[in-house]
Design a protein around this motif. Sequence first.
Motif, PDB file in Angstrom:
ATOM      1  N   ILE A 216      -6.249 -29.980  68.754  1.00 18.15           N
ATOM      2  CA  ILE A 216      -4.975 -29.318  68.459  1.00 18.15           C
ATOM      3  C   ILE A 216      -4.454 -28.812  69.798  1.00 18.15           C
ATOM      4  O   ILE A 216      -5.097 -27.965  70.431  1.00 18.15           O
ATOM      5  N   ALA A 217      -3.306 -29.354  70.223  1.00 25.73           N
ATOM      6  CA  ALA A 217      -2.871 -29.079  71.586  1.00 25.73           C
ATOM      7  C   ALA A 217      -1.365 -28.892  71.671  1.00 25.73           C
ATOM      8  O   ALA A 217      -0.622 -29.306  70.785  1.00 25.73           O
TER       9      ALA A 217
ATOM     10  N   VAL B  90     -14.318 -25.629  65.833  1.00 25.32           N
ATOM     11  CA  VAL B  90     -15.221 -26.090  66.891  1.00 25.32           C
ATOM     12  C   VAL B  90     -15.006 -25.242  68.134  1.00 25.32           C
ATOM     13  O   VAL B  90     -15.940 -24.672  68.673  1.00 25.32           O
ATOM     14  N   LYS B  91     -13.741 -25.146  68.569  1.00 25.78           N
ATOM     15  CA  LYS B  91     -13.419 -24.379  69.775  1.00 25.78           C
ATOM     16  C   LYS B  91     -11.973 -23.907  69.662  1.00 25.78           C
ATOM     17  O   LYS B  91     -11.062 -24.718  69.540  1.00 25.78           O
ATOM     18  N   PRO B  92     -11.747 -22.576  69.685  1.00 25.78           N
ATOM     19  CA  PRO B  92     -10.371 -22.074  69.561  1.00 25.78           C
ATOM     20  C   PRO B  92      -9.504 -22.534  70.725  1.00 25.78           C
ATOM     21  O   PRO B  92     -10.007 -22.830  71.815  1.00 25.78           O
TER      22      PRO B  92
ATOM     23  N   VAL C 150     -11.064 -28.749  66.116  1.00 27.18           N
ATOM     24  CA  VAL C 150     -11.637 -28.570  64.784  1.00 27.18           C
ATOM     25  C   VAL C 150     -12.234 -29.908  64.345  1.00 27.18           C
ATOM     26  O   VAL C 150     -11.995 -30.938  64.980  1.00 27.18           O
ATOM     27  N   ARG C 151     -12.995 -29.856  63.250  1.00 26.33           N
ATOM     28  CA  ARG C 151     -13.439 -31.096  62.607  1.00 26.33           C
ATOM     29  C   ARG C 151     -12.806 -31.150  61.223  1.00 26.33           C
ATOM     30  O   ARG C 151     -12.696 -30.135  60.540  1.00 26.33           O
ATOM     31  N   ASP C 152     -12.367 -32.344  60.830  1.00 30.82           N
ATOM     32  CA  ASP C 152     -11.736 -32.499  59.526  1.00 30.82           C
ATOM     33  C   ASP C 152     -12.781 -32.557  58.420  1.00 30.82           C
ATOM     34  O   ASP C 152     -13.981 -32.414  58.686  1.00 30.82           O
ATOM     35  N   LEU C 153     -12.359 -32.775  57.186  1.00 25.58           N
ATOM     36  CA  LEU C 153     -13.300 -32.771  56.070  1.00 25.58           C
ATOM     37  C   LEU C 153     -14.295 -33.909  56.132  1.00 25.58           C
ATOM     38  O   LEU C 153     -15.341 -33.865  55.477  1.00 25.58           O
TER      39      LEU C 153
END
Length: 131
Positions: free
Chosen positions: A125-126, A100-102, A115-118
């Motif tokens: 993520i931080a 989604v966004k690095p 990110v998006r999961d399955l």
Amino acid sequence: MSARLGYTILYVADVEATVSFYEAAFGLRRKFIHESNLYAEMDTGETTLSFAGEAMAEMNGLAIRANRKSDLAAGFELALIFADPNGAYRQAVAAGATPVKPPEDKPWGQVVGYVRDLNGCLVEIASAMPD
């Protein structure tokens, strides 16, 4: 009276697949998975991250909007803290998370990416918040 956050439950289409994904993408370990495959818990520290099959919502008399990758992400996120958020982001994407966004440096000193999961759920993520 005071409350504490005990656990978070995400309703998902496939509990076993979601547990396996979170192990591969984020390095979490399963704490418990019920033999019915309708409920599982991940070992995440003091507050438990749980997954329940969508059928469990129905069994509990709840109406939910299912999480799907093809839909806009729901209005919540899971925030996972890593010593190396850049490496964690790469690992998650390699394991099938949708970028989604690095990760980027935030003005308050934290590094944050998404990110998006399955299932289509948004995962932050931080790095830890600075002291």
